[in-house]
Design a protein around this motif. Structure first.
Motif, mmCIF file in Angstrom:
data_model
loop_
_atom_site.group_PDB
_atom_site.id
_atom_site.type_symbol
_atom_site.label_atom_id
_atom_site.label_comp_id
_atom_site.label_asym_id
_atom_site.label_seq_id
_atom_site.Cartn_x
_atom_site.Cartn_y
_atom_site.Cartn_z
ATOM 1 N N LEU A 74 12.320 -18.418 -11.988
ATOM 2 C CA LEU A 74 11.150 -17.932 -11.271
ATOM 3 C C LEU A 74 11.279 -18.180 -9.775
ATOM 4 N N ALA A 75 11.774 -19.368 -9.399
ATOM 5 C CA ALA A 75 11.927 -19.667 -7.977
ATOM 6 C C ALA A 75 12.963 -18.751 -7.331
ATOM 7 N N LEU A 76 14.083 -18.543 -8.028
ATOM 8 C CA LEU A 76 15.094 -17.617 -7.511
ATOM 9 C C LEU A 76 14.543 -16.207 -7.367
ATOM 10 N N MET A 77 13.787 -15.774 -8.385
ATOM 11 C CA MET A 77 13.282 -14.405 -8.360
ATOM 12 C C MET A 77 12.148 -14.240 -7.355
ATOM 13 N N VAL A 78 11.360 -15.297 -7.114
ATOM 14 C CA VAL A 78 10.350 -15.242 -6.053
ATOM 15 C C VAL A 78 11.039 -15.000 -4.710
ATOM 16 N N ALA A 79 12.081 -15.793 -4.430
ATOM 17 C CA ALA A 79 12.807 -15.622 -3.167
ATOM 18 C C ALA A 79 13.432 -14.233 -3.082
ATOM 19 N N HIS A 80 14.017 -13.779 -4.189
ATOM 20 C CA HIS A 80 14.659 -12.468 -4.212
ATOM 21 C C HIS A 80 13.637 -11.352 -3.990
ATOM 22 N N THR A 81 12.468 -11.484 -4.612
ATOM 23 C CA THR A 81 11.428 -10.466 -4.477
ATOM 24 C C THR A 81 10.856 -10.449 -3.068
ATOM 25 N N GLU A 82 10.692 -11.612 -2.463
ATOM 26 C CA GLU A 82 10.248 -11.650 -1.059
ATOM 27 C C GLU A 82 11.229 -10.890 -0.169
ATOM 28 N N GLN A 83 12.519 -11.054 -0.454
ATOM 29 C CA GLN A 83 13.528 -10.323 0.311
ATOM 30 C C GLN A 83 13.446 -8.816 0.043
ATOM 31 N N THR A 84 13.212 -8.435 -1.232
ATOM 32 C CA THR A 84 13.050 -7.015 -1.547
ATOM 33 C C THR A 84 11.921 -6.409 -0.734
ATOM 34 N N LEU A 85 10.812 -7.121 -0.651
ATOM 35 C CA LEU A 85 9.662 -6.604 0.091
ATOM 36 C C LEU A 85 9.968 -6.475 1.579
ATOM 37 N N GLU A 86 10.800 -7.374 2.115
ATOM 38 C CA GLU A 86 11.249 -7.213 3.499
ATOM 39 C C GLU A 86 12.079 -5.949 3.655
ATOM 40 N N ILE A 87 13.000 -5.735 2.712
ATOM 41 C CA ILE A 87 13.874 -4.564 2.787
ATOM 42 C C ILE A 87 13.070 -3.276 2.716
ATOM 43 N N VAL A 88 12.161 -3.179 1.737
ATOM 44 C CA VAL A 88 11.420 -1.919 1.596
ATOM 45 C C VAL A 88 10.415 -1.742 2.735
ATOM 46 N N GLY A 89 9.872 -2.844 3.256
ATOM 47 C CA GLY A 89 8.972 -2.728 4.404
ATOM 48 C C GLY A 89 9.691 -2.148 5.609
ATOM 49 N N LEU A 90 10.896 -2.660 5.884
ATOM 50 C CA LEU A 90 11.691 -2.106 6.973
ATOM 51 C C LEU A 90 12.115 -0.677 6.656
ATOM 52 N N GLY A 91 12.457 -0.431 5.386
ATOM 53 C CA GLY A 91 12.862 0.910 4.997
ATOM 54 C C GLY A 91 11.775 1.938 5.241
ATOM 55 N N LEU A 92 10.529 1.582 4.957
ATOM 56 C CA LEU A 92 9.424 2.518 5.172
ATOM 57 C C LEU A 92 9.257 2.864 6.651
ATOM 58 N N ASP A 93 9.705 1.967 7.524
ATOM 59 C CA ASP A 93 9.651 2.255 8.965
ATOM 60 C C ASP A 93 10.815 3.128 9.427
ATOM 61 N N ARG A 94 11.893 3.203 8.602
ATOM 62 C CA ARG A 94 13.120 3.814 9.103
ATOM 63 C C ARG A 94 13.551 5.071 8.366
ATOM 64 N N VAL A 95 13.301 5.148 7.062
ATOM 65 C CA VAL A 95 13.858 6.279 6.313
ATOM 66 C C VAL A 95 13.053 7.542 6.561
ATOM 67 N N THR A 96 13.706 8.681 6.352
ATOM 68 C CA THR A 96 13.062 9.979 6.598
ATOM 69 C C THR A 96 12.933 10.821 5.336
ATOM 70 N N ASP A 97 13.780 10.562 4.338
ATOM 71 C CA ASP A 97 13.732 11.340 3.099
ATOM 72 C C ASP A 97 12.479 10.952 2.310
ATOM 73 N N GLU A 98 11.604 11.918 2.058
ATOM 74 C CA GLU A 98 10.350 11.621 1.381
ATOM 75 C C GLU A 98 10.564 11.127 -0.048
ATOM 76 N N ARG A 99 11.649 11.533 -0.693
ATOM 77 C CA ARG A 99 11.944 11.033 -2.041
ATOM 78 C C ARG A 99 12.225 9.537 -2.008
ATOM 79 N N ILE A 100 12.957 9.118 -0.990
ATOM 80 C CA ILE A 100 13.264 7.683 -0.855
ATOM 81 C C ILE A 100 11.995 6.916 -0.513
ATOM 82 N N ARG A 101 11.167 7.468 0.357
ATOM 83 C CA ARG A 101 9.918 6.808 0.721
ATOM 84 C C ARG A 101 9.017 6.629 -0.502
ATOM 85 N N THR A 102 8.966 7.646 -1.356
ATOM 86 C CA THR A 102 8.154 7.547 -2.573
ATOM 87 C C THR A 102 8.688 6.453 -3.484
#
Length: 212
Positions: A74-102
């Motif tokens: 659980l501790a490993l996956m909490v840290a991993h999930t926090e990182q996922t949310l960082e990645i997708v948060g940055l991705g939503l600011d950068r990507v242009t393909d609407e399929r990827i954004r969805t």
């Protein structure tokens, strides 16, 4: 293939067989989890005493018992999930393909809910199980920092491609860790969460392969 053990039998099983079984089933990233469990002594007794041997149904709440192995996952996956949310948060600011954004918007919604659940289970695990996880720095067990740096540095024309590569790698690691937990864990509810994580991350990787 060895028969799957009941939650009570898994909790009472010595750490060695559990970890050997997990190692046999694990990929490279998941094998790291198994090795950490062994070195950390997290394969020891559960946080709460297992139910005494009996043929009667387990008492209410028995399947919610969280062992050191479960708490470390659980501790490993909490840290991993926090990182996922960082990645997708940055991705939503950068990507242009609407399929990827969805797709990454759905990832953010799913993993935000999972993060809240895992944090709650860690709090509820009690001091013994939580301490088994808290002894370790889990921040270095993925390449998320390097991936985030790549995504930030990507030219606008490359942002979609880089996001798909970074997130696919990250989600493969999550699926590997989840499979290791299914093999080594003792709490059935944590193992059920791990199964769902394995299925969802594997499906996401397959979807991203089709968007590249």
């Amino acid at each position: 293939m060895a028969a799957d053990l009941s939650p009570r039998a898994r909790a009472a099983e010595p750490a060695g067989p559990r970890l050997r079984r997990a190692s046999a089933a694990a990929g490279p990233a998941a094998a790291l989890l198994v090795m950490m469990l062994a070195l950390a002594g997290c394969g020891g007794p559960p946080a709460a005493d297992p139910a005494p041997p009996t043929t009667a149904p387990p008492p209410a709440g028995a399947e919610a018992t969280t062992s050191g192995i479960d708490a470390l996952f659980l501790a490993l996956m909490v840290a991993h999930t926090e990182q996922t949310l960082e990645i997708v948060g940055l991705g939503l600011d950068r990507v242009t393909d609407e399929r990827i954004r969805t797709l990454i918007s759905a990832v953010r919604a799913t993993e935000t809910d999972e993060l809240a659940t895992m944090r709650r289970w860690l709090r509820d695990a009690g001091p013994s199980a939580a301490a088994a996880a808290a002894r370790h720095d889990h921040s270095g067990h993925s390449d998320a920092a390097a991936g985030l740096a790549r995504l930030r540095a990507a030219a606008p024309a490359d942002a979609d491609r880089v996001l798909l590569d970074v997130l696919s790698r990250h989600q493969r690691t999550a699926a590997d860790l989840a499979r290791a937990q299914v093999a080594a864990g003792t709490s059935e509810r944590v193992r059920d969460l791990a199964r769902r994580i394995d299925r969802s991350r594997t499906a996401e990787v397959e979807l991203m392969a089709g968007l590249g």
